[in-house]
Design a protein around this motif. Structure first.
Motif, PDB file in Angstrom:
ATOM      1  N   SER A   1       2.918  77.161  35.141  1.00 27.59           N
ATOM      2  CA  SER A   1       2.894  78.287  34.195  1.00 27.59           C
ATOM      3  C   SER A   1       1.518  78.346  33.531  1.00 27.59           C
TER       4      SER A   1
ATOM      5  N   CYS B   1       0.356  79.560  30.828  1.00 23.60           N
ATOM      6  CA  CYS B   1       0.228  79.266  29.394  1.00 23.60           C
ATOM      7  C   CYS B   1       0.160  77.767  29.117  1.00 23.60           C
TER       8      CYS B   1
ATOM      9  N   CYS C   1      -1.576  83.937  27.510  1.00 30.00           N
ATOM     10  CA  CYS C   1      -0.721  84.948  28.146  1.00 30.00           C
ATOM     11  C   CYS C   1       0.676  85.001  27.531  1.00 30.00           C
ATOM     12  N   ARG C   2       0.904  84.228  26.453  1.00 26.88           N
ATOM     13  CA  ARG C   2       2.214  84.293  25.792  1.00 26.88           C
ATOM     14  C   ARG C   2       2.437  85.676  25.186  1.00 26.88           C
TER      15      ARG C   2
ATOM     16  N   ASN D   1      -1.011  80.541  23.580  1.00 26.14           N
ATOM     17  CA  ASN D   1      -0.734  79.739  24.778  1.00 26.14           C
ATOM     18  C   ASN D   1       0.126  78.534  24.406  1.00 26.14           C
TER      19      ASN D   1
ATOM     20  N   CYS E   1       1.253  83.612  35.592  1.00 23.31           N
ATOM     21  CA  CYS E   1       2.075  84.068  34.469  1.00 23.31           C
ATOM     22  C   CYS E   1       2.944  85.218  34.989  1.00 23.31           C
TER      23      CYS E   1
END
Ligand code: SF4
Length: 159
Positions: free
Chosen positions: A13, A15, A21-22, A27, A46
């Motif tokens: 993932s 992040c 990219c949250r 992150n 992501c």
């Protein structure tokens, strides 16, 4: 005869490795995981960004059931304003699977609790911070395609 070494690539993932990219633009940087990956081959993704969702974005949760119900068309994903974002989550899962296949990924380490990446527990759909057992949509699709999925808390004892 030339012997070719098979390289095993781990899907991570994005992040967890510090990409912002949250949903809130932040992150989930995991320094232990970064250390662990130092001598390994890996690729990051992501799913929610790959599904075309913007960053930042509203938080979303699976309404009932888990990623399996969503992939089977029996449940939906909604954001905290009630907007249905199911198709973006499914698209992101499929794009992530494409990447996994391209890199011959057999193992993934994905962020726990996420409606995309969660793989032991996910938020329960109430937006109250409560968890339920289950997988996010991407984690479920990867598992259905033979990929072993772990999270930032349990990869060390399993890989
Ligand atoms: S979709 Fe997965 S990689 Fe993207 S921010 Fe959420 S947990 Fe991280």
């Amino acid at each position: 005869m030339i012997a070719y070494e098979v390289i095993y690539v781990i899907l991570i993932s994005a992040c967890l490795l510090g990409l912002n990219c949250r949903y809130n633009g932040g992150n989930n940087l995991d320094k232990e995981l970064m250390k662990y990956l130092k001598d390994k081959e890996y690729v990051i993704a992501c799913p929610e960004q790959l599904g075309g969702l913007p960053t930042p974005r509203n938080p979303s949760e699976i309404v009932f059931g888990d990623g399996k119900e969503v992939l089977d068309g029996k449940s939906r994903v909604k954001d905290n304003k009630g907007q249905d974002v199911t198709m973006s989550f499914i698209k992101g899962a499929r794009e992530t699977l494409k990447i996994a296949k391209l890199y011959n990924v057999k193992t993934a380490i994905l962020k726990e609790k996420s409606p995309s990446c969660g793989n032991v527990a996910i938020y329960d759909g109430s937006f109250c911070g409560k968890l339920k057992e289950g997988s996010g949509i991407t984690a479920e699709l990867l598992k259905q395609n033979g990929i072993l999925v772990f999270n930032e808390n349990n990869y060390k004892e399993n890989i």
